[in-house]
Design an enzyme around this catalytic site. Structure first.
Site, PDB file in Angstrom:
ATOM      1  CG  HIS A  42      88.100  -6.085  29.827  1.00 54.75           C
ATOM      2  ND1 HIS A  42      88.688  -4.842  29.884  1.00 54.75           N
ATOM      3  CD2 HIS A  42      87.179  -6.104  30.819  1.00 54.75           C
ATOM      4  CE1 HIS A  42      88.135  -4.138  30.861  1.00 54.75           C
ATOM      5  NE2 HIS A  42      87.223  -4.874  31.447  1.00 54.75           N
ATOM      6  CD  GLN A  66      78.709  -3.286  38.160  1.00 52.41           C
ATOM      7  OE1 GLN A  66      78.034  -4.095  37.529  1.00 52.41           O
ATOM      8  NE2 GLN A  66      80.024  -3.397  38.280  1.00 52.41           N
ATOM      9  CE  LYS A 154      92.063  -4.599  39.170  1.00 54.16           C
ATOM     10  NZ  LYS A 154      90.738  -4.069  39.208  1.00 54.16           N
ATOM     11  CD  GLN A 158      82.691  -8.859  39.351  1.00 54.76           C
ATOM     12  OE1 GLN A 158      82.199  -7.757  39.536  1.00 54.76           O
ATOM     13  NE2 GLN A 158      83.423  -9.130  38.283  1.00 54.76           N
ATOM     14  NE  ARG A 192      85.848   2.667  38.923  1.00 55.87           N
ATOM     15  CZ  ARG A 192      85.006   1.633  39.017  1.00 55.87           C
ATOM     16  NH1 ARG A 192      85.461   0.407  39.117  1.00 55.87           N
ATOM     17  NH2 ARG A 192      83.706   1.838  39.018  1.00 55.87           N
TER      18      ARG A 192
HETATM   19  P1  AMP Z   1      84.835  -4.746  34.247  1.00 60.13           P
HETATM   20  O1  AMP Z   1      84.769  -4.249  32.851  1.00 60.13           O
HETATM   21  O2  AMP Z   1      85.713  -3.945  35.144  1.00 60.13           O
HETATM   22  O3  AMP Z   1      83.469  -5.035  34.843  1.00 60.13           O
HETATM   23  O4  AMP Z   1      85.546  -6.157  34.163  1.00 60.13           O
HETATM   24  C1  AMP Z   1      85.031  -7.173  33.352  1.00 60.13           C
HETATM   25  C2  AMP Z   1      85.760  -8.453  33.643  1.00 60.13           C
HETATM   26  O5  AMP Z   1      87.148  -8.299  33.366  1.00 60.13           O
HETATM   27  C3  AMP Z   1      85.644  -8.871  35.117  1.00 60.13           C
HETATM   28  O6  AMP Z   1      85.479 -10.273  35.189  1.00 60.13           O
HETATM   29  C4  AMP Z   1      86.971  -8.431  35.670  1.00 60.13           C
HETATM   30  O7  AMP Z   1      87.375  -9.173  36.804  1.00 60.13           O
HETATM   31  C5  AMP Z   1      87.880  -8.718  34.496  1.00 60.13           C
HETATM   32  N1  AMP Z   1      89.127  -7.967  34.617  1.00 60.13           N
HETATM   33  C6  AMP Z   1      89.258  -6.640  34.886  1.00 60.13           C
HETATM   34  N2  AMP Z   1      90.568  -6.316  34.981  1.00 60.13           N
HETATM   35  C7  AMP Z   1      91.268  -7.459  34.782  1.00 60.13           C
HETATM   36  C8  AMP Z   1      92.660  -7.779  34.757  1.00 60.13           C
HETATM   37  N3  AMP Z   1      93.600  -6.850  34.977  1.00 60.13           N
HETATM   38  N4  AMP Z   1      93.008  -9.050  34.519  1.00 60.13           N
HETATM   39  C9  AMP Z   1      92.067 -10.015  34.309  1.00 60.13           C
HETATM   40  N5  AMP Z   1      90.740  -9.766  34.305  1.00 60.13           N
HETATM   41  C10 AMP Z   1      90.344  -8.507  34.549  1.00 60.13           C
END
Ligand code: AMP
Length: 286
Positions: A42, A66, A154, A158, A192
């Protein structure tokens, strides 16, 4: 506004007012949507947004729509104070952490459905998931009015869904996708991952190991997807406790399975280790 203390805003009206002031000063706004439980993945998006935009807004919202009924919405990790500290260090200017009521006031009945590119993979494994994602992302775009928004590779499917929604609905926002950030052992960072025991974490490395093998095949000139399929199967055979949901070489734009790799393809994998679902992917031929 100092770099070490982002402004924390919980409601839509004050957010709009604050951002209207910035816009009136001619400042561009970048949005990084997140569900919190932040990690370096993030934060890499926040840093990229800082490079590309004058003012960076990170949203922190665990979006109920979601999650499926048997998924981890209730136990999803939440720690806004820690997230705020990390966002401060990354140089975020505004944290938008709306309440569920602010995002979904009672009686809301409208949602966004992006067809076709949501049919397979995560869309099939998690019915309704992408309707929830597309709806909340469009709502965040309408609340924040960003010039640009930043997403991680990642969650490859999406990014395809969001780009398609933006194109189809003429949303005036530039979408940027940043590379997957990994731990030193190769595991793609994910909120996760906190659910994994040390043993499960070790078993989960089969995803990144398999993708690395696919990258090597591609670099050696292999374009026959049947060869990739057998390498993927062999690789996962060594970790029998990891259950594959899907592992496939697909077209980078349509996400449809292919039999030969042309200019650009993506290997997408989802697998379960114990109760935790892991996702990872590799783009072949940037
Ligand atoms: P989330 O909090 O899981 O909804 O993720 C928020 C954003 O962070 C989304 O655009 C994800 O694709 C991105 N994200 C999550 N994990 C990673 C990672 N390991 N590397 C780069 N971006 C990530």
């Amino acid at each position: 506004m100092s770099e070490t203390s982002p402004e924390l805003i919980h409601q839509i009206d004050p957010l709009r007012k604050r951002l209207a002031e910035e816009r009136a000063r001619g400042r561009t706004i970048g949005l990084v949507p997140t569900m919190g439980a932040l990690h370096e993945g993030h934060l890499s998006l926040v840093r990229l947004a800082r490079e590309r935009c004058d003012l960076v807004v990170a949203s922190v919202f665990v979006n109920p729509t979601q999650f499926g009924p048997n998924e981890d919405f209730a136990r999803y990790p939440r720690n806004l104070q820690r997230d705020a500290e990390l966002l401060a260090l990354a140089g975020c200017h505004v944290i938008f952490a709306p309440t569920t009521d602010a995002v979904y006031p009672s009686g809301h009945v409208t949602s966004v459905h992006v067809a076709e590119v949501t049919r397979r993979w995560e869309g099939a494994a998690r019915p309704g998931h992408f309707d929830g994602v597309a709806t909340v992302v469009l709502k965040l775009f309408n609340m924040v009015g960003p010039d640009a928004a930043f997403f991680g590779q990642k969650d490859y499917q999406q990014t395809v869904v969001i780009r398609r929604m933006v194109r189809d609905l003429d949303v005036p926002v530039a979408i940027h996708v940043a590379p997957t950030i990994r731990d030193d052992d190769g595991l793609a960072m994910s909120s996760r991952n906190a659910y994994l025991s040390p043993r499960e974490r070790d078993q989960g490395l089969v995803l990144s190991r398999t993708l690395q093998r696919c990258r090597e095949l591609f670099e050696r000139g292999q374009r026959d997807v049947a060869v990739y399929d057998s390498v993927i199967a062999d690789s996962f055979a060594a970790e029998p406790e990891v259950c594959i949901d899907y592992a496939s070489v697909v077209d980078a734009d349509t996400l449809e399975p292919i039999s030969r790799i042309g200019d650009r393809a993506v290997v997408i994998i989802a697998a379960r280790v114990g109760k935790t679902r892991l996702l990872d992917n590799a783009i072949l031929g940037e």
